[in-house]
Design a protein around this motif. Structure first.
Motif, PDB file in Angstrom:
ATOM      1  N   LEU A   1      36.035  37.516  48.073  1.00  0.00           N
ATOM      2  CA  LEU A   1      36.379  38.241  46.853  1.00  0.00           C
ATOM      3  C   LEU A   1      37.745  37.793  46.367  1.00  0.00           C
ATOM      4  O   LEU A   1      38.690  37.719  47.143  1.00  0.00           O
ATOM      5  N   ASN A   2      37.843  37.509  45.081  1.00  0.00           N
ATOM      6  CA  ASN A   2      39.112  37.147  44.461  1.00  0.00           C
ATOM      7  C   ASN A   2      39.414  38.196  43.406  1.00  0.00           C
ATOM      8  O   ASN A   2      39.092  38.027  42.224  1.00  0.00           O
ATOM      9  N   ILE A   3      39.990  39.323  43.832  1.00  0.00           N
ATOM     10  CA  ILE A   3      40.207  40.464  42.948  1.00  0.00           C
ATOM     11  C   ILE A   3      41.688  40.570  42.595  1.00  0.00           C
ATOM     12  O   ILE A   3      42.551  40.533  43.470  1.00  0.00           O
ATOM     13  N   THR A   4      41.959  40.720  41.308  1.00  0.00           N
ATOM     14  CA  THR A   4      43.313  40.996  40.834  1.00  0.00           C
ATOM     15  C   THR A   4      43.353  42.421  40.291  1.00  0.00           C
ATOM     16  O   THR A   4      42.590  42.778  39.393  1.00  0.00           O
ATOM     17  N   ASP A   5      44.218  43.236  40.856  1.00  0.00           N
ATOM     18  CA  ASP A   5      44.318  44.637  40.449  1.00  0.00           C
ATOM     19  C   ASP A   5      45.245  44.735  39.239  1.00  0.00           C
ATOM     20  O   ASP A   5      46.458  44.564  39.346  1.00  0.00           O
ATOM     21  N   ILE A   6      44.683  45.024  38.070  1.00  0.00           N
ATOM     22  CA  ILE A   6      45.465  45.121  36.836  1.00  0.00           C
ATOM     23  C   ILE A   6      45.342  46.510  36.214  1.00  0.00           C
ATOM     24  O   ILE A   6      45.650  46.695  35.038  1.00  0.00           O
ATOM     25  N   ARG A   7      44.923  47.492  37.000  1.00  0.00           N
ATOM     26  CA  ARG A   7      44.691  48.831  36.453  1.00  0.00           C
ATOM     27  C   ARG A   7      45.921  49.381  35.738  1.00  0.00           C
ATOM     28  O   ARG A   7      45.823  49.938  34.639  1.00  0.00           O
ATOM     29  N   ALA A   8      47.086  49.229  36.360  1.00  0.00           N
ATOM     30  CA  ALA A   8      48.304  49.818  35.789  1.00  0.00           C
ATOM     31  C   ALA A   8      48.761  49.106  34.521  1.00  0.00           C
ATOM     32  O   ALA A   8      49.620  49.632  33.794  1.00  0.00           O
ATOM     33  N   ASP A   9      48.211  47.936  34.226  1.00  0.00           N
ATOM     34  CA  ASP A   9      48.597  47.189  33.035  1.00  0.00           C
ATOM     35  C   ASP A   9      47.743  47.521  31.825  1.00  0.00           C
ATOM     36  O   ASP A   9      48.015  47.041  30.721  1.00  0.00           O
ATOM     37  N   MET A  10      46.728  48.336  32.005  1.00  0.00           N
ATOM     38  CA  MET A  10      45.819  48.634  30.910  1.00  0.00           C
ATOM     39  C   MET A  10      46.426  49.667  29.959  1.00  0.00           C
ATOM     40  O   MET A  10      47.205  50.531  30.372  1.00  0.00           O
ATOM     41  N   PRO A  11      46.090  49.616  28.657  1.00  0.00           N
ATOM     42  CA  PRO A  11      46.659  50.560  27.682  1.00  0.00           C
ATOM     43  C   PRO A  11      46.288  52.001  27.998  1.00  0.00           C
ATOM     44  O   PRO A  11      45.176  52.281  28.440  1.00  0.00           O
TER      45      PRO A  11
END
Length: 372
Positions: free
Chosen positions: A3-13
């Motif tokens: 799995l190549n997962i990037t956690d970007i939840r906090a960057d979402m509007p």
């Protein structure tokens, strides 16, 4: 499957306004979507979680974006919306699910949403600025190899995590109440399920599944917070355990304990008291701050809350600066709890110690892990 997962939840509007929301109902399935966004000159997939969520929130006025995961053409997996939050990916008929049907909000409440960037159909068209229908080149009409590899790996990961049967992996158009061709005519959900079944037959079953942890059942113990808090911050943010700085007050309070620090800050007898007090699982994360950070960040990357006990981490040697009045026996008593283990320290430092009684203040000694 990797799995190549990037956690970007906090960057979402609008993230701060919805980050603590909870979905209404347990996760029962996975819905696969496509974005229907392409480069009109080439047909190649375009867009990512940031662009999709910006459109959903800032143009359509939604509270957050429509998918839990987005897989752009590169094959990278973008973790965009927490799994515990319902994504706005299916129809809104029967908005309150009053009839308990597999319809409308049911899919949002009970299905995770994965979106592939691209438009996976033939003979695609668009309207130009003059209102004329234009053809999009008939290429990139199926997901890229990277997208399919990531999609299958992510589906298998989520199925294992939530015990999802293969029958509950569906294309958007299979969700009753949704009038759509998504995820495109060139993605056959039935064929996707057949591929998943083949993977089920070839992949070995998990031997030591992670326990299901409810809120308030897991604690991270940080008796030396000045040294280790920053190293544990990402792990704490990701899994949201309770945090305690007082070891003795933790006895009997939590089922699962992650203790951060070596025996100089958390003795094995203290961990035994936690086990005897009812803790189901007590794990120690040891090493210097960089080692602890690497271990905990590795768990986050793998979305594993606990280490695999079948492969315990190798403790890293520590160092100790000799103080006035120290002897190897006193140092062994301090770091191991047993003065008789001074020979372990002596053997590890034979290159600088010619005699166990000849140590001097300021000398830095290697302190090996305590033997089991």
């Amino acid at each position: 499957m990797a799995l190549n997962i990037t956690d970007i939840r906090a960057d979402m509007p609008n993230y701060e306004n919805y980050k603590d929301w909870q979905r209404n109902g347990e996760i029962l399935g996975i819905a696969v979507h496509h974005s229907a966004t392409v480069d009109r000159a080439t047909g190649a997939p375009t867009g990512n979680a940031q662009s999709f969520f910006n459109y959903h929130v800032n143009v359509r006025g939604w509270s957050h974006g429509g998918y839990n995961y987005v897989i752009p053409g590169s094959g990278e997996i973008e973790y965009a919306l927490d799994e515990k939050i319902s994504a706005y990916h299916a129809g809104f008929k029967d908005a309150d699910n009053s009839e308990g049907l597999e319809y409308g909000q049911y899919w949002n409440n009970h299905y995770l949403a994965i979106c592939l960037s691209g438009w996976f159909s033939d003979n695609r068209t668009y309207q130009d600025s003059n209102g004329q229908t234009q053809l999009i080149p008939n290429q990139y009409t199926t997901p890229t190899e990277g997208q399919m590899e990531s999609l299958l790996a992510l589906i298998q990961h989520l199925r294992q995590k939530y015990n999802i049967p293969v029958e509950n992996v569906r294309g958007h158009r299979e969700l009753r109440g949704n009038g759509t061709t998504c995820p495109g005519y060139n993605i056959d959900p039935a064929q996707l399920r057949l591929k998943i079944k083949e993977l089920d037959e070839t992949e070995p079953p998990p031997t030591d599944p992670q326990p299901e942890v409810n809120p308030g059942e897991h604690v991270v113990l940080l008796p030396d917070s000045d040294k280790y808090f920053d190293a544990a911050a990402t792990y704490i943010w990701h899994f949201q355990p309770d945090v305690s700085f007082a070891i003795d007050q933790a006895v009997g309070r939590w089922k699962y304990v992650t203790a951060v620090g070596g025996e100089d800050v958390i003795s094995e007898s203290q961990l035994d008291r936690l086990r005897n007090g009812g803790a189901i699982l007590v794990q120690r994360i040891t090493g210097d701050p960089d080692t602890v950070r690497a271990t905990l960040d590795g768990l986050v990357d793998a979305d594993l809350r606990f280490l695999d006990d079948s492969e315990p981490p190798t403790p890293e040697p520590q160092t100790y600066t000799v103080q006035s009045g120290d002897t190897l026996s006193r140092i062994a008593l301090q770091v191991y709890g047993q003065a008789s283990l001074w020979t372990i320290i002596y053997e590890a430092n034979r290159d600088t110690l010619s005699d166990p009684s000849l140590i001097r203040p300021g000398q830095v000694l290697i302190i090996p892990p305590k033997p089991a």
